[in-house]
Design an enzyme around this catalytic site. Structure first.
Site, PDB file in Angstrom:
ATOM      1  N   GLU A 101      -3.182  -2.173  11.300  1.00 56.16           N
ATOM      2  CA  GLU A 101      -1.852  -2.852  11.180  1.00 56.16           C
ATOM      3  C   GLU A 101      -2.101  -4.385  10.711  1.00 56.16           C
ATOM      4  O   GLU A 101      -3.049  -4.914  10.855  1.00 56.16           O
ATOM      5  CB  GLU A 101      -1.106  -2.910  12.574  1.00 56.16           C
ATOM      6  CG  GLU A 101      -0.695  -1.770  12.931  1.00 56.16           C
ATOM      7  CD  GLU A 101       0.448  -0.948  12.331  1.00 56.16           C
ATOM      8  OE1 GLU A 101       1.250  -1.410  11.780  1.00 56.16           O
ATOM      9  OE2 GLU A 101      -0.056   0.013  11.632  1.00 56.16           O
TER      10      GLU A 101
ATOM     11  N   LYS B 243       4.465   4.928  18.367  1.00 55.93           N
ATOM     12  CA  LYS B 243       4.620   6.514  17.866  1.00 55.93           C
ATOM     13  C   LYS B 243       4.835   7.484  18.938  1.00 55.93           C
ATOM     14  O   LYS B 243       5.879   8.453  18.868  1.00 55.93           O
ATOM     15  CB  LYS B 243       3.518   6.777  17.060  1.00 55.93           C
ATOM     16  CG  LYS B 243       3.433   5.942  16.048  1.00 55.93           C
ATOM     17  CD  LYS B 243       1.751   6.191  15.180  1.00 55.93           C
ATOM     18  CE  LYS B 243       1.481   5.340  14.091  1.00 55.93           C
ATOM     19  NZ  LYS B 243       0.215   5.212  14.041  1.00 55.93           N
TER      20      LYS B 243
ATOM     21  N   GLU C 177       9.994   9.998   8.983  1.00 55.63           N
ATOM     22  CA  GLU C 177       8.981  11.022   8.955  1.00 55.63           C
ATOM     23  C   GLU C 177       7.518  10.151   9.065  1.00 55.63           C
ATOM     24  O   GLU C 177       6.755  10.525   9.850  1.00 55.63           O
ATOM     25  CB  GLU C 177       8.847  12.084   8.066  1.00 55.63           C
ATOM     26  CG  GLU C 177       8.024  12.895   8.014  1.00 55.63           C
ATOM     27  CD  GLU C 177       7.913  13.761   9.221  1.00 55.63           C
ATOM     28  OE1 GLU C 177       8.901  14.652   9.342  1.00 55.63           O
ATOM     29  OE2 GLU C 177       7.124  13.636  10.210  1.00 55.63           O
TER      30      GLU C 177
ATOM     31  N   LYS D  85       7.361   2.159  12.425  1.00 52.85           N
ATOM     32  CA  LYS D  85       7.352   2.688  13.973  1.00 52.85           C
ATOM     33  C   LYS D  85       7.606   1.544  15.047  1.00 52.85           C
ATOM     34  O   LYS D  85       8.363   1.615  15.908  1.00 52.85           O
ATOM     35  CB  LYS D  85       5.838   3.136  14.119  1.00 52.85           C
ATOM     36  CG  LYS D  85       4.909   2.508  13.945  1.00 52.85           C
ATOM     37  CD  LYS D  85       4.320   2.716  12.760  1.00 52.85           C
ATOM     38  CE  LYS D  85       3.375   1.574  12.410  1.00 52.85           C
ATOM     39  NZ  LYS D  85       1.992   2.010  11.619  1.00 52.85           N
TER      40      LYS D  85
ATOM     41  N   ILE E 145       1.278  13.629   8.465  1.00 44.00           N
ATOM     42  CA  ILE E 145       1.610  15.038   9.372  1.00 44.00           C
ATOM     43  C   ILE E 145       3.180  15.051   9.453  1.00 44.00           C
ATOM     44  O   ILE E 145       3.765  14.312  10.168  1.00 44.00           O
ATOM     45  CB  ILE E 145       1.036  14.703  10.771  1.00 44.00           C
ATOM     46  CG1 ILE E 145      -0.524  14.566  10.534  1.00 44.00           C
ATOM     47  CG2 ILE E 145       1.419  16.234  11.659  1.00 44.00           C
ATOM     48  CD1 ILE E 145      -1.449  14.681  11.957  1.00 44.00           C
TER      49      ILE E 145
ATOM     50  N   ALA F 261      14.097  19.656  -4.296  1.00 42.32           N
ATOM     51  CA  ALA F 261      15.196  18.937  -3.857  1.00 42.32           C
ATOM     52  C   ALA F 261      16.533  19.332  -4.471  1.00 42.32           C
ATOM     53  O   ALA F 261      17.830  19.186  -3.990  1.00 42.32           O
ATOM     54  CB  ALA F 261      15.057  17.470  -4.037  1.00 42.32           C
TER      55      ALA F 261
ATOM     56  N   GLY G 123      -7.479  -0.338   4.682  1.00 40.06           N
ATOM     57  CA  GLY G 123      -5.883  -0.484   4.947  1.00 40.06           C
ATOM     58  C   GLY G 123      -5.387   0.517   5.890  1.00 40.06           C
ATOM     59  O   GLY G 123      -4.407   0.963   5.982  1.00 40.06           O
TER      60      GLY G 123
ATOM     61  N   ALA H 262      12.420  -4.403  -4.458  1.00 37.51           N
ATOM     62  CA  ALA H 262      12.180  -6.092  -4.048  1.00 37.51           C
ATOM     63  C   ALA H 262      11.091  -6.024  -3.299  1.00 37.51           C
ATOM     64  O   ALA H 262      10.433  -5.471  -2.638  1.00 37.51           O
ATOM     65  CB  ALA H 262      13.401  -5.819  -3.015  1.00 37.51           C
TER      66      ALA H 262
ATOM     67  N   THR I 101       0.903  -1.259   0.024  1.00 39.93           N
ATOM     68  CA  THR I 101       0.072  -0.046   0.083  1.00 39.93           C
ATOM     69  C   THR I 101       0.942   1.162   0.004  1.00 39.93           C
ATOM     70  O   THR I 101       0.664   2.289  -0.862  1.00 39.93           O
ATOM     71  CB  THR I 101      -0.981  -0.045   1.410  1.00 39.93           C
ATOM     72  OG1 THR I 101      -1.495  -1.562   1.432  1.00 39.93           O
ATOM     73  CG2 THR I 101      -1.956   1.240   1.324  1.00 39.93           C
TER      74      THR I 101
HETATM   75  N1  HSE Z   1      -2.440   1.354  11.932  1.00 38.86           N
HETATM   76  C1  HSE Z   1      -2.167   2.556  11.746  1.00 38.86           C
HETATM   77  C2  HSE Z   1      -3.177   3.353  12.264  1.00 38.86           C
HETATM   78  C3  HSE Z   1      -1.377   2.656  10.623  1.00 38.86           C
HETATM   79  O1  HSE Z   1      -4.309   3.146  12.268  1.00 38.86           O
HETATM   80  O2  HSE Z   1      -3.025   4.691  12.476  1.00 38.86           O
HETATM   81  C4  HSE Z   1      -0.553   3.925  10.622  1.00 38.86           C
HETATM   82  O3  HSE Z   1       0.567   4.024  11.255  1.00 38.86           O
END
Ligand code: HSE
Length: 312
Positions: free
Chosen positions: A190, A205, A129, A105, A136, A33, A187, A43, A13
C-alpha cells in the site's frame, strides 16, 4: 452498436492494467458482455503520463469531477485510493447516477455503509471485486457461487505484502526491512505500508467478506487486528522446527455468540494447502454448510491481476 463508456479516476499501476487488458481482450470481453466496454475518459493529476499511456483516442483531464459531470459516462472507476477525495468522488458519482467500480478496500471498509446506502437510494451499483484478494473472484463466489450455503467461516491469506515478507524471511533468511522494500518495489505494498504490515489492509478485506458472507454491515471498526511487525526470524524458525508455518490470516466466523472478525499471525501445520501459499499469492478458504471447505487461490495484487477483477 452503443458501447458502455467508462471513466477512470486515476491511472496508476491498476488503472494502466485496466486500460491494457480492456484493449488487448476487447473482442473476448465484447463477446461475453454482449456490448463493448470503452474507456472514454481518464482523470489523473499527471496528465502528460496519462496521455502517453492511453494515446490520442481517450480524453485525459486533471479534474476528476469533469468525468463525473460527463453525461456520456456510464461507469466511474475509482482507482485513487484512500478515504479522502476518493470518498467524496464516489459519493458524487453515485449522486450523478453513475455506476461505480472501486478497488478501494479501505474506503469501503470504513465508509461502506454510507456508500452502499447512497447507491441503493440512487438505484446504481457499487462493484468491488478488486477490493478483496486482487484477481481471485471471491466476491462473486461468495455472492453467487456459494449462495446456497450457510457460510460458517472464512480464513484467508489476503495480504500479498505480508505473505511475501513471511515467505522470503523463511526461505532466504532475509531481514524484514529488506523484504518490505522489495515488496514496495514490486508494487504489492500500500502507499502507506503500515496498512500491510500492521494487518489493517487484511482487516479491510476480511470486513468486506464478513459483511457479504453473513449479511451484516461492514464492521471494520470491531475487528481485532495484529500484524507481523512483532515477529522475529527466530519465531519463524521455531515454527518451522515444530512443523508449522506462520501465516497472517484474516478470519471471520459465525459463532453462537456472534461474528468473529480478526487478523493475526497464525500457526498453520505445514502440510495444509494454505500453509504452502507463498510469495505475494493470496488464498481464501470458505467453509459452507453444504459445500464443505473450498479454497480459492491466485494473485492478490499487481497491475493485471487486479485489472482482471476491476473489469469483471
Ligand atoms: N497491499 C495489498 C497487498 C495490495 O499486499 O495485498 C492488494 O490489495
Amino acid at each position: 452498436m452503443k458501447s458502455i463508456k467508462v471513466g477512470l479516476l486515476g491511472i496508476g499501476t491498476v488503472g494502466g492494467g485496466v486500460f491494457n487488458v480492456l484493449k488487448r481482450n476487447h473482442d473476448e470481453i465484447l463477446r461475453r458482455a454482449g456490448i463493448g466496454i470503452e474507456i472514454a475518459m481518464v482523470a489523473d493529476l499527471d496528465t502528460a503520463r496519462a496521455t502517453a499511456l492511453v494515446g490520442p483516442g481517450v480524453q485525459v483531464v486533471a479534474d476528476a469531477r469533469a468525468v463525473i459531470a460527463n453525461p456520456e459516462i456510464d461507469i466511474v472507476v475509482e482507482l485513487i485510493g484512500g478515504y479522502g477525495i476518493a470518498r467524496q468522488l464516489v459519493l458524487e458519482a453515485i449522486e450523478a447516477g453513475k455506476h461505480v467500480v472501486t478497488a478501494n478496500k479501505a474506503l469501503l471498509a470504513v465508509h461502506g455503509t454510507e456508500i452502499f446506502s447512497a447507491a441503493h437510494r440512487k438505484g446504481v451499483m457499487v462493484a468491488f471485486e478488486a477490493a478483496v484478494a486482487g484477481g481471485i473472484p471471491i466476491i462473486k463466489s461468495l455472492r453467487e457461487g456459494l449462495s446456497a450455503n450457510r457460510i460458517e467461516w472464512i480464513a484467508g491469506i489476503i495480504n500479498g505484502t505480508t505473505n511475501f515478507i513471511l515467505s522470503e524471511m523463511r526461505d532466504k533468511g532475509l531481514d524484514f526491512d529488506v523484504v518490505l522494500k522489495e515488496a514496495q518495489r514490486l508494487g504489492y505494498a500500500e502507499a502507506d505500508p503500515t496498512f500491510d504490515i500492521e494487518g489493517v489492509d487484511a482487516a479491510h478485506k476480511a470486513a468486506l467478506m464478513s459483511a457479504i458472507a453473513f449479511g451484516v454491515p461492514v464492521q471494520f471498526d470491531k475487528a481485532y487486528i495484529e500484524g507481523i511487525t512483532r515477529l522475529a526470524a527466530q519465531d519463524i524458525r521455531y515454527a518451522e522446527q515444530l512443523g508449522y508455518r506462520i501465516k497472517l490470516l484474516g478470519i471471520t466466523k459465525k459463532t453462537p455468540k456472534g461474528i468473529e472478525l480478526r487478523v493475526h499471525p497464525t500457526l498453520v501445520p505445514n502440510k495444509r494447502l494454505i500453509a504452502n501459499v507463498e510469495g505475494a499469492m493470496n488464498a481464501v478458504m470458505v467453509h459452507g454448510d453444504a459445500v464443505g471447505t473450498t479454497l480459492f487461490y491466485g494473485k492478490g495484487a499487481g497491475s493485471e491481476p487486479t485489472a482482471s477483477a476491476v473489469i469483471a
